[in-house]
Design a protein around this motif. Structure first.
Motif, PDB file in Angstrom:
ATOM      1  N   GLU A   1       0.830  -1.204   0.000  1.00  0.00           N
ATOM      2  CA  GLU A   1       0.000   0.000   0.000  1.00  0.00           C
ATOM      3  C   GLU A   1       0.864   1.254   0.000  1.00  0.00           C
ATOM      4  O   GLU A   1       0.589   2.225  -0.720  1.00  0.00           O
ATOM      5  CB  GLU A   1      -0.915   0.005   1.220  1.00  0.00           C
ATOM      6  CG  GLU A   1      -1.828   1.223   1.258  1.00  0.00           C
ATOM      7  CD  GLU A   1      -2.740   1.234   2.458  1.00  0.00           C
ATOM      8  OE1 GLU A   1      -3.776   1.920   2.406  1.00  0.00           O
ATOM      9  OE2 GLU A   1      -2.422   0.567   3.455  1.00  0.00           O
ATOM     10  N   GLN A   2       1.919   1.249   0.790  1.00  0.00           N
ATOM     11  CA  GLN A   2       2.802   2.407   0.847  1.00  0.00           C
ATOM     12  C   GLN A   2       3.481   2.659  -0.492  1.00  0.00           C
ATOM     13  O   GLN A   2       3.635   3.813  -0.919  1.00  0.00           O
ATOM     14  CB  GLN A   2       3.847   2.207   1.943  1.00  0.00           C
ATOM     15  CG  GLN A   2       4.724   3.427   2.180  1.00  0.00           C
ATOM     16  CD  GLN A   2       5.730   3.185   3.284  1.00  0.00           C
ATOM     17  OE1 GLN A   2       6.463   2.201   3.258  1.00  0.00           O
ATOM     18  NE2 GLN A   2       5.770   4.069   4.268  1.00  0.00           N
TER      19      GLN A   2
ATOM     20  N   LYS B   1       3.941   6.190  -5.202  1.00  0.00           N
ATOM     21  CA  LYS B   1       3.960   6.393  -6.656  1.00  0.00           C
ATOM     22  C   LYS B   1       2.949   7.445  -7.075  1.00  0.00           C
ATOM     23  O   LYS B   1       3.238   8.297  -7.922  1.00  0.00           O
ATOM     24  CB  LYS B   1       3.692   5.072  -7.381  1.00  0.00           C
ATOM     25  CG  LYS B   1       4.909   4.178  -7.507  1.00  0.00           C
ATOM     26  CD  LYS B   1       4.690   3.048  -8.508  1.00  0.00           C
ATOM     27  CE  LYS B   1       5.960   2.237  -8.694  1.00  0.00           C
ATOM     28  NZ  LYS B   1       5.790   1.158  -9.703  1.00  0.00           N
ATOM     29  N   PHE B   2       1.762   7.400  -6.481  1.00  0.00           N
ATOM     30  CA  PHE B   2       0.769   8.416  -6.805  1.00  0.00           C
ATOM     31  C   PHE B   2       1.231   9.793  -6.346  1.00  0.00           C
ATOM     32  O   PHE B   2       0.981  10.794  -7.027  1.00  0.00           O
ATOM     33  CB  PHE B   2      -0.573   8.063  -6.161  1.00  0.00           C
ATOM     34  CG  PHE B   2      -1.354   7.013  -6.895  1.00  0.00           C
ATOM     35  CD1 PHE B   2      -1.391   6.990  -8.278  1.00  0.00           C
ATOM     36  CD2 PHE B   2      -2.068   6.054  -6.203  1.00  0.00           C
ATOM     37  CE1 PHE B   2      -2.111   6.019  -8.967  1.00  0.00           C
ATOM     38  CE2 PHE B   2      -2.797   5.084  -6.875  1.00  0.00           C
ATOM     39  CZ  PHE B   2      -2.818   5.069  -8.266  1.00  0.00           C
ATOM     40  N   ASP B   3       1.903   9.863  -5.206  1.00  0.00           N
ATOM     41  CA  ASP B   3       2.415  11.152  -4.729  1.00  0.00           C
ATOM     42  C   ASP B   3       3.434  11.732  -5.703  1.00  0.00           C
ATOM     43  O   ASP B   3       3.381  12.918  -6.044  1.00  0.00           O
ATOM     44  CB  ASP B   3       3.054  10.990  -3.345  1.00  0.00           C
ATOM     45  CG  ASP B   3       2.030  10.875  -2.234  1.00  0.00           C
ATOM     46  OD1 ASP B   3       0.882  11.292  -2.450  1.00  0.00           O
ATOM     47  OD2 ASP B   3       2.373  10.362  -1.148  1.00  0.00           O
TER      48      ASP B   3
ATOM     49  N   VAL C   1       0.351  13.548  -7.872  1.00  0.00           N
ATOM     50  CA  VAL C   1       0.107  14.746  -7.056  1.00  0.00           C
ATOM     51  C   VAL C   1       1.067  15.871  -7.427  1.00  0.00           C
ATOM     52  O   VAL C   1       0.654  17.031  -7.585  1.00  0.00           O
ATOM     53  CB  VAL C   1       0.213  14.416  -5.554  1.00  0.00           C
ATOM     54  CG1 VAL C   1       0.028  15.674  -4.726  1.00  0.00           C
ATOM     55  CG2 VAL C   1      -0.826  13.373  -5.164  1.00  0.00           C
ATOM     56  N   LEU C   2       2.337  15.547  -7.568  1.00  0.00           N
ATOM     57  CA  LEU C   2       3.304  16.593  -7.913  1.00  0.00           C
ATOM     58  C   LEU C   2       3.040  17.165  -9.301  1.00  0.00           C
ATOM     59  O   LEU C   2       3.248  18.362  -9.542  1.00  0.00           O
ATOM     60  CB  LEU C   2       4.729  16.040  -7.834  1.00  0.00           C
ATOM     61  CG  LEU C   2       5.232  15.703  -6.427  1.00  0.00           C
ATOM     62  CD1 LEU C   2       6.671  15.202  -6.473  1.00  0.00           C
ATOM     63  CD2 LEU C   2       5.141  16.921  -5.502  1.00  0.00           C
ATOM     64  N   PHE C   3       2.545  16.334 -10.202  1.00  0.00           N
ATOM     65  CA  PHE C   3       2.271  16.833 -11.553  1.00  0.00           C
ATOM     66  C   PHE C   3       1.065  17.766 -11.568  1.00  0.00           C
ATOM     67  O   PHE C   3       1.109  18.835 -12.197  1.00  0.00           O
ATOM     68  CB  PHE C   3       2.048  15.667 -12.518  1.00  0.00           C
ATOM     69  CG  PHE C   3       1.881  16.103 -13.950  1.00  0.00           C
ATOM     70  CD1 PHE C   3       2.959  16.569 -14.681  1.00  0.00           C
ATOM     71  CD2 PHE C   3       0.637  16.060 -14.557  1.00  0.00           C
ATOM     72  CE1 PHE C   3       2.811  16.984 -15.996  1.00  0.00           C
ATOM     73  CE2 PHE C   3       0.469  16.463 -15.865  1.00  0.00           C
ATOM     74  CZ  PHE C   3       1.561  16.926 -16.595  1.00  0.00           C
TER      75      PHE C   3
ATOM     76  N   ALA D   1      -6.203  15.622   2.706  1.00  0.00           N
ATOM     77  CA  ALA D   1      -5.839  17.007   3.027  1.00  0.00           C
ATOM     78  C   ALA D   1      -4.400  17.305   2.643  1.00  0.00           C
ATOM     79  O   ALA D   1      -4.098  18.367   2.091  1.00  0.00           O
ATOM     80  CB  ALA D   1      -6.058  17.292   4.508  1.00  0.00           C
ATOM     81  N   PHE D   2      -3.491  16.376   2.941  1.00  0.00           N
ATOM     82  CA  PHE D   2      -2.093  16.627   2.618  1.00  0.00           C
ATOM     83  C   PHE D   2      -1.891  16.695   1.104  1.00  0.00           C
ATOM     84  O   PHE D   2      -1.141  17.539   0.604  1.00  0.00           O
ATOM     85  CB  PHE D   2      -1.204  15.543   3.221  1.00  0.00           C
ATOM     86  CG  PHE D   2       0.262  15.754   2.977  1.00  0.00           C
ATOM     87  CD1 PHE D   2       0.909  16.861   3.484  1.00  0.00           C
ATOM     88  CD2 PHE D   2       1.000  14.848   2.234  1.00  0.00           C
ATOM     89  CE1 PHE D   2       2.268  17.070   3.258  1.00  0.00           C
ATOM     90  CE2 PHE D   2       2.345  15.034   2.003  1.00  0.00           C
ATOM     91  CZ  PHE D   2       2.981  16.154   2.525  1.00  0.00           C
TER      92      PHE D   2
END
Length: 581
Positions: free
Chosen positions: A108-109, A114-116, A120-122, A243-244
């Motif tokens: 899970e981590q 990978k999504f972060d 998210v950054l993109f 939220a993060f």
């Protein structure tokens, strides 16, 4: 008949309870009559073994008899292990296979990281470009735009109309947030990013304020569709993770303002040595990157966890499974490969009657009065304090960089503690204090450095409030349709705030702009009051749900036997929805 046998446990027992449990009924052609076999795997904590219980049904089996047989198997399993430190073992129940491990915490981590990194950054980069293209008009203004575009006879409110025009179309097209459920995300994002990049660059060829206003209307339409990004991120992250990730996305706004002020300083210096007016060069150079990134977005934006090219086959499965309990109202299967398509009319009607949506929308409206106004007026406010033009560009950056850092920290702690009210109230009051000092600076005859320092809590406060209110709105809707509808209402009401904010700092109020500062101070104080009221309401609603669940038994709800065994693949509810405070 019912039986059970032991199988090796795939992971250490202490990690079995990391996720909610799921009960899946698998259809299999185990006989000529098309009978189904129902499997329940229940991991028992405190040991390194798992037990697999199987209830086999022959053709034409009686569902109620089979359900009773299944219960007998569970009772037999429980009694066989009463001697084994029963107090420390979470026993399986009929309503939830207590701790069956479908994936490990490490898996899970890995998916979340990978999504972060990839997603998210993109989208944060995209939002930074979006905010850069809408707010650089403040830097262009003090770089000579006012003088070049002024009409004859001159009007003192052209700049305010240029700001208002953007938000009028921005608000009118907030309904586009719902398109995230109807249009493939990679197509949708690429088109809207390309549109605002082209229009932002075309501002450089404006020959009058009316022409610039027309371009700002089109820019507002292009950027309105991008406001649904927090809703889109909910397709990939759990409620307490949102939220993060929303903070990373929204914190791109103060980072963009920091970048815009620094870049504006450099471009203005370059423009002074070129035949092109500095403000025109500013629009051109800051709008073109969005055009380039729109092409990348076509390949970088996944439509759902199952279409993320950077995930392995196993990681795609984990990405779906880990969200299986997040939207119980719409999830009928743990194997759903993408966000539910279409819109549910019942959920849309429920959202329209939900006071939670309107309270968060009111908070968003009030905080947006500051969020939309200070970034586009701050260079002029600092210039009117007595600094020269280049210094005003440079001094606009530090408050937003501080806001960027604190927004990330606050959102991380808010997710970790699963609390929204406290951080919202704290930052709303600190922002109100900063604006209050600025509003009273003329009366108190405050020195220049004190007025500049007061900008920091004001800016840091409203950026944090906006981030957490957006996440809070999405957190407290139980299904994707309700999240989409609630978010659309939040945006349509909340984005009316800029219509007020863009009128708060007319030139006649220079150099202190006391009236606008006082209005923003009152707005941020009101946000703190509304946050407290919403918390009281949510706690009352949670108590009602706790009482209702207690009355329905320890498993939270009664399950009909027919629903268990007669409808192919189904999932037993393992976690009741509760509002996040």
């Amino acid at each position: 008949m019912s039986s059970y046998h032991r199988v090796p446990s795939p992971v250490p027992s202490e990690s079995f309870a990391q996720t909610g449990a799921e009960f899946t009924l698998d259809d299999s052609d185990d006989d000529d009559n098309g009978g189904a076999a129902e499997d329940l795997r229940s991991a028992v904590g405190g040991g390194h073994e798992a037990y697999e219980l199987k209830a086999h049904r022959g053709g034409g089996g009686d569902p109620s008899r089979e359900a009773a047989s299944f219960r007998d198997a569970l009772d037999d399993h429980r009694h066989r292990h009463d001697h084994d430190a029963a107090s420390s073992v979470r026993r399986p129940s009929f309503a939830s296979a207590a701790s069956f491990q479908l994936y490990t915490p490490d898996e899970e981590q890995a998916v979340r990281r990978k999504f972060d990194r990839k997603l998210v950054l993109f989208v944060a980069l995209l939002y930074m470009l979006s905010f850069l293209d809408r707010s650089n008009i403040g830097n262009a203004r003090i770089a000579g735009m006012d003088e070049d575009l002024q009409t004859s006879p001159p009007r003192g409110d052209w700049y305010e109309w240029a700001l208002t025009a953007f938000y009028v179309s921005y608000i009118a097209f907030e309904w586009m947030s719902l398109l995230w459920k109807l249009v493939p995300a990679h197509v949708y994002v690429s088109v809207i990013v390309l549109s605002w990049g082209v229009i932002a660059s075309l501002q450089s060829v404006a020959v009058s304020y009316p022409m610039l206003i027309a371009l700002r209307v089109l820019l507002g339409i292009g950027e309105a569709g991008f406001t649904g990004i927090p809703f889109y991120l909910s397709f990939f992250f759990k409620r307490h993770e949102l939220a993060f990730r929303t903070a990373i996305f929204i914190s791109a706004a103060p980072l963009a303002t920091t970048f815009a002020s620094t870049l504006a300083w450099a471009i203005v210096k370059l423009g002074e040595m070129s035949p092109v007016a500095p403000w025109r060069l500013l629009f051109l150079l800051e709008g073109f990157p969005s055009v380039v990134v729109s092409v990348i977005a076509w390949h970088a934006i996944p439509d759902s966890p199952q279409t993320a090219a950077y995930l392995t086959k196993r990681e795609k499965k984990v990405a779906v499974l880990r969200l299986r309990n997040e939207k119980p109202a719409e999830s009928s299967s743990s194997s759903s490969s993408k966000p539910t398509s279409g819109l549910k009319g019942r959920d849309i009607l429920a959202v329209l009657c939900d006071p939670i949506v309107y309270l968060t929308a009111a908070m968003f409206f009030l905080s947006n009065m500051a969020y939309s106004s200070l970034p586009v007026f701050l260079p002029k406010i600092i210039y009117d304090m007595g600094f020269d033009r280049l210094s005003s560009q440079a001094l606009s950056a530090p408050p937003y960089f501080v806001a960027f850092v604190i927004v990330l920290f606050t959102a991380h702690m808010s997710d970790r503690r699963r609390a929204r009210t406290g951080p919202i109230i704290f930052h709303a009051l600190s922002s109100a204090l900063g604006y209050g000092v600025l509003a009273l600076s003329q009366v108190l005859q405050l020195p220049l450095w004190a007025r500049y320092i007061a900008i920091y809590p004001a800016a840091v406060g409203f950026f944090n409030v906006v981030t957490l209110v957006v996440a809070w709105n999405i957190n407290n809707q139980a299904s994707q349709t309700r999240q989409g509808g609630g978010f659309a209402i939040l945006q349509m009401i909340g984005q009316c705030g800029p219509l007020v904010g863009t009128r708060l700092y007319p030139d006649r109020d220079a150099p202190y702009y006391s009236r606008g500062m006082a209005v923003c101070a009152g707005a941020m104080f009101s946000v703190a009051v509304l946050a407290f009221i919403l918390r009281v309401y949510l706690r009352r609603q949670n108590r009602k749900m706790d009482q209702a669940e207690a009355e329905n038994g320890p498993d939270g709800m009664a399950l009909e036997e027919e629903g268990l065994v007669s409808h192919g693949r189904q999932r037993l509810p393992t976690e009741s929805f509760r509002y996040m405070l």
